[in-house]
Design a protein around this motif. Structure first.
Motif, PDB file in Angstrom:
ATOM      1  N   PHE A  28      -4.094  -2.525  -8.339  1.00 22.92           N
ATOM      2  CA  PHE A  28      -2.988  -2.922  -9.200  1.00 22.92           C
ATOM      3  C   PHE A  28      -3.006  -2.011 -10.418  1.00 22.92           C
ATOM      4  O   PHE A  28      -3.928  -2.084 -11.241  1.00 22.92           O
ATOM      5  CB  PHE A  28      -3.135  -4.393  -9.605  1.00 22.92           C
ATOM      6  CG  PHE A  28      -1.979  -4.926 -10.390  1.00 22.92           C
ATOM      7  CD1 PHE A  28      -0.823  -5.334  -9.752  1.00 22.92           C
ATOM      8  CD2 PHE A  28      -2.044  -5.020 -11.779  1.00 22.92           C
ATOM      9  CE1 PHE A  28       0.254  -5.834 -10.477  1.00 22.92           C
ATOM     10  CE2 PHE A  28      -0.979  -5.522 -12.505  1.00 22.92           C
ATOM     11  CZ  PHE A  28       0.174  -5.934 -11.863  1.00 22.92           C
ATOM     12  N   ILE A  29      -2.004  -1.125 -10.506  1.00 26.33           N
ATOM     13  CA  ILE A  29      -1.942  -0.136 -11.587  1.00 26.33           C
ATOM     14  C   ILE A  29      -0.521  -0.101 -12.132  1.00 26.33           C
ATOM     15  O   ILE A  29       0.440   0.085 -11.369  1.00 26.33           O
ATOM     16  CB  ILE A  29      -2.343   1.269 -11.068  1.00 26.33           C
ATOM     17  CG1 ILE A  29      -3.776   1.230 -10.508  1.00 26.33           C
ATOM     18  CG2 ILE A  29      -2.199   2.317 -12.160  1.00 26.33           C
ATOM     19  CD1 ILE A  29      -4.196   2.490  -9.770  1.00 26.33           C
ATOM     20  N   ASN A  30      -0.400  -0.287 -13.439  1.00 29.66           N
ATOM     21  CA  ASN A  30       0.911  -0.246 -14.111  1.00 29.66           C
ATOM     22  C   ASN A  30       1.932  -1.170 -13.461  1.00 29.66           C
ATOM     23  O   ASN A  30       3.082  -0.797 -13.246  1.00 29.66           O
ATOM     24  CB  ASN A  30       1.453   1.188 -14.158  1.00 29.66           C
ATOM     25  CG  ASN A  30       0.615   2.086 -15.040  1.00 29.66           C
ATOM     26  OD1 ASN A  30       0.000   1.633 -16.007  1.00 29.66           O
ATOM     27  ND2 ASN A  30       0.571   3.354 -14.702  1.00 29.66           N
ATOM     28  N   GLY A  31       1.493  -2.365 -13.095  1.00 28.20           N
ATOM     29  CA  GLY A  31       2.402  -3.357 -12.540  1.00 28.20           C
ATOM     30  C   GLY A  31       2.788  -3.141 -11.089  1.00 28.20           C
ATOM     31  O   GLY A  31       3.659  -3.833 -10.573  1.00 28.20           O
ATOM     32  N   LYS A  32       2.162  -2.180 -10.421  1.00 27.02           N
ATOM     33  CA  LYS A  32       2.481  -1.913  -9.023  1.00 27.02           C
ATOM     34  C   LYS A  32       1.228  -2.003  -8.171  1.00 27.02           C
ATOM     35  O   LYS A  32       0.120  -1.765  -8.643  1.00 27.02           O
ATOM     36  CB  LYS A  32       3.110  -0.524  -8.867  1.00 27.02           C
ATOM     37  CG  LYS A  32       4.466  -0.417  -9.532  1.00 27.02           C
ATOM     38  CD  LYS A  32       5.078   0.920  -9.303  1.00 27.02           C
ATOM     39  CE  LYS A  32       6.451   0.933  -9.974  1.00 27.02           C
ATOM     40  NZ  LYS A  32       6.923   2.266 -10.229  1.00 27.02           N
ATOM     41  N   ILE A  33       1.434  -2.309  -6.902  1.00 27.01           N
ATOM     42  CA  ILE A  33       0.329  -2.420  -5.954  1.00 27.01           C
ATOM     43  C   ILE A  33       0.331  -1.181  -5.069  1.00 27.01           C
ATOM     44  O   ILE A  33       1.350  -0.833  -4.471  1.00 27.01           O
ATOM     45  CB  ILE A  33       0.475  -3.697  -5.095  1.00 27.01           C
ATOM     46  CG1 ILE A  33       0.449  -4.949  -5.982  1.00 27.01           C
ATOM     47  CG2 ILE A  33      -0.627  -3.755  -4.040  1.00 27.01           C
ATOM     48  CD1 ILE A  33       0.820  -6.241  -5.287  1.00 27.01           C
ATOM     49  N   TYR A  34      -0.823  -0.528  -5.026  1.00 26.55           N
ATOM     50  CA  TYR A  34      -1.012   0.666  -4.203  1.00 26.55           C
ATOM     51  C   TYR A  34      -2.169   0.419  -3.247  1.00 26.55           C
ATOM     52  O   TYR A  34      -3.215  -0.067  -3.656  1.00 26.55           O
ATOM     53  CB  TYR A  34      -1.374   1.881  -5.074  1.00 26.55           C
ATOM     54  CG  TYR A  34      -0.316   2.258  -6.074  1.00 26.55           C
ATOM     55  CD1 TYR A  34       0.676   3.179  -5.739  1.00 26.55           C
ATOM     56  CD2 TYR A  34      -0.299   1.703  -7.347  1.00 26.55           C
ATOM     57  CE1 TYR A  34       1.652   3.536  -6.651  1.00 26.55           C
ATOM     58  CE2 TYR A  34       0.675   2.048  -8.266  1.00 26.55           C
ATOM     59  CZ  TYR A  34       1.645   2.965  -7.920  1.00 26.55           C
ATOM     60  OH  TYR A  34       2.620   3.311  -8.819  1.00 26.55           O
ATOM     61  N   GLN A  35      -1.988   0.774  -2.000  1.00 20.92           N
ATOM     62  CA  GLN A  35      -3.091   0.676  -1.042  1.00 20.92           C
ATOM     63  C   GLN A  35      -3.760   2.032  -0.925  1.00 20.92           C
ATOM     64  O   GLN A  35      -3.094   3.056  -0.756  1.00 20.92           O
ATOM     65  CB  GLN A  35      -2.603   0.201   0.329  1.00 20.92           C
ATOM     66  CG  GLN A  35      -3.761  -0.092   1.273  1.00 20.92           C
ATOM     67  CD  GLN A  35      -3.320  -0.777   2.546  1.00 20.92           C
ATOM     68  OE1 GLN A  35      -2.164  -0.753   2.922  1.00 20.92           O
ATOM     69  NE2 GLN A  35      -4.274  -1.402   3.207  1.00 20.92           N
ATOM     70  N   LYS A  36      -5.093   2.024  -1.044  1.00 17.36           N
ATOM     71  CA  LYS A  36      -5.846   3.263  -0.919  1.00 17.36           C
ATOM     72  C   LYS A  36      -5.788   3.747   0.535  1.00 17.36           C
ATOM     73  O   LYS A  36      -5.639   2.937   1.443  1.00 17.36           O
ATOM     74  CB  LYS A  36      -7.308   3.035  -1.334  1.00 17.36           C
ATOM     75  CG  LYS A  36      -7.457   2.719  -2.815  1.00 17.36           C
ATOM     76  CD  LYS A  36      -8.898   2.535  -3.207  1.00 17.36           C
ATOM     77  CE  LYS A  36      -9.598   3.868  -3.231  1.00 17.36           C
ATOM     78  NZ  LYS A  36     -10.904   3.867  -3.866  1.00 17.36           N
ATOM     79  N   PRO A  37      -5.917   5.050   0.767  1.00 18.74           N
ATOM     80  CA  PRO A  37      -5.932   5.534   2.150  1.00 18.74           C
ATOM     81  C   PRO A  37      -7.239   5.151   2.844  1.00 18.74           C
ATOM     82  O   PRO A  37      -8.261   4.935   2.197  1.00 18.74           O
ATOM     83  CB  PRO A  37      -5.804   7.049   2.014  1.00 18.74           C
ATOM     84  CG  PRO A  37      -6.209   7.364   0.636  1.00 18.74           C
ATOM     85  CD  PRO A  37      -5.965   6.147  -0.198  1.00 18.74           C
ATOM     86  N   MET A  38      -7.177   5.080   4.157  1.00 13.98           N
ATOM     87  CA  MET A  38      -8.368   4.787   4.953  1.00 13.98           C
ATOM     88  C   MET A  38      -9.331   5.959   4.841  1.00 13.98           C
ATOM     89  O   MET A  38      -8.949   7.097   5.089  1.00 13.98           O
ATOM     90  CB  MET A  38      -7.985   4.550   6.413  1.00 13.98           C
ATOM     91  CG  MET A  38      -9.162   4.195   7.302  1.00 13.98           C
ATOM     92  SD  MET A  38     -10.013   2.672   6.835  1.00 13.98           S
ATOM     93  CE  MET A  38      -8.898   1.451   7.472  1.00 13.98           C
ATOM     94  N   PRO A  39     -10.588   5.692   4.442  1.00 12.05           N
ATOM     95  CA  PRO A  39     -11.561   6.793   4.346  1.00 12.05           C
ATOM     96  C   PRO A  39     -11.798   7.425   5.712  1.00 12.05           C
ATOM     97  O   PRO A  39     -11.835   6.748   6.731  1.00 12.05           O
ATOM     98  CB  PRO A  39     -12.832   6.111   3.843  1.00 12.05           C
ATOM     99  CG  PRO A  39     -12.409   4.792   3.310  1.00 12.05           C
ATOM    100  CD  PRO A  39     -11.153   4.418   4.041  1.00 12.05           C
ATOM    101  N   GLN A  40     -11.959   8.736   5.692  1.00 11.10           N
ATOM    102  CA  GLN A  40     -12.269   9.468   6.911  1.00 11.10           C
ATOM    103  C   GLN A  40     -13.703   9.987   6.824  1.00 11.10           C
ATOM    104  O   GLN A  40     -14.449   9.609   5.928  1.00 11.10           O
ATOM    105  CB  GLN A  40     -11.237  10.562   7.115  1.00 11.10           C
ATOM    106  CG  GLN A  40      -9.849   9.961   7.335  1.00 11.10           C
ATOM    107  CD  GLN A  40      -8.794  11.004   7.557  1.00 11.10           C
ATOM    108  OE1 GLN A  40      -9.066  12.154   7.850  1.00 11.10           O
ATOM    109  NE2 GLN A  40      -7.538  10.604   7.421  1.00 11.10           N
ATOM    110  N   CYS A  41     -14.110  10.814   7.756  1.00 13.48           N
ATOM    111  CA  CYS A  41     -15.520  11.221   7.890  1.00 13.48           C
ATOM    112  C   CYS A  41     -16.107  11.834   6.627  1.00 13.48           C
ATOM    113  O   CYS A  41     -17.164  11.400   6.161  1.00 13.48           O
ATOM    114  CB  CYS A  41     -15.687  12.187   9.059  1.00 13.48           C
ATOM    115  SG  CYS A  41     -15.508  11.401  10.668  1.00 13.48           S
TER     116      CYS A  41
END
Length: 187
Positions: A28-41
């Motif tokens: 939750f940043i600046n009133g918005k919801i962001y989903q982090k990317p799926m970690p890769q290798c």
């Protein structure tokens, strides 16, 4: 990736904290919801090795602890650094001395590992915000460029590459270079 649509009412931090956790984590940043990317290798390997390396030194003398994916909620934001290093004395405990589930402040050392699909500016902005709130040190690790940006108090930024010693949290006796970290990716 933005989870909320423009047609929805902008959520509050309290609203966000009642939502079910996502995988990968949402922030939750600046009133918005962001989903982090799926970690890769590469991301996963650096994250695991770095937590292990920091904890081998910092946990032994109870200086700090490196938490992977710890939700840090502070100053109307809720972020999940790839690694949040917290000084031992700031680890929240309950009345029985057991660690609590919620971490309601900034990390002492925030580490982000840039994934190919992440926005560099957004990740750097998150680390700069941490610096404004009291985080002593942040790293932005870029595996593609084999470079690490360090963010210091007052938002001073330095670039580290090659065999130059990286700054670490005061009190942690650890010598690491970008070369050490990026060599972990070679098998």
């Amino acid at each position: 990736m933005i989870v909320a649509t423009k047609s929805q009412i902008q959520p509050t931090l309290e609203d966000f904290l009642t939502l079910k956790e996502t995988k990968p984590a949402s922030e939750f940043i600046n009133g918005k919801i962001y989903q982090k990317p799926m970690p890769q290798c590469q991301h996963s390997l650096i994250q695991g090795k770095l937590c292990e390396t920091i904890n081998k030194v910092a946990e032994a003398n109870k200086t700090a602890y490196a938490f992977p994916e710890l939700r840090c909620t502070f100053n109307d934001r809720s972020i999940v650094p790839d690694i949040a290093v917290v000084r031992w004395a700031r680890i929240p405990l309950d009345e029985k001395g057991k660690i609590t589930n919620r971490f309601l402040t900034y990390p002492d050392w925030a580490i982000e590992i840039l994934s190919p699909e992440q926005n560099f500016t957004q990740v750097l902005a998150k680390l700069l915000h941490c610096s404004q709130q009291g985080t002593e040190l942040s790293w932005l690790i870029n595996p593609d460029d084999e470079a690490i940006l360090a963010v210091f108090p007052e938002q001073k930024i330095e670039l580290y590459q090659g065999n130059i010693n990286l700054p670490v949290l005061n009190g942690i006796e650890l010598i690491l270079t970008p070369e050490n970290i990026f060599n972990w990716l070679k098998f």
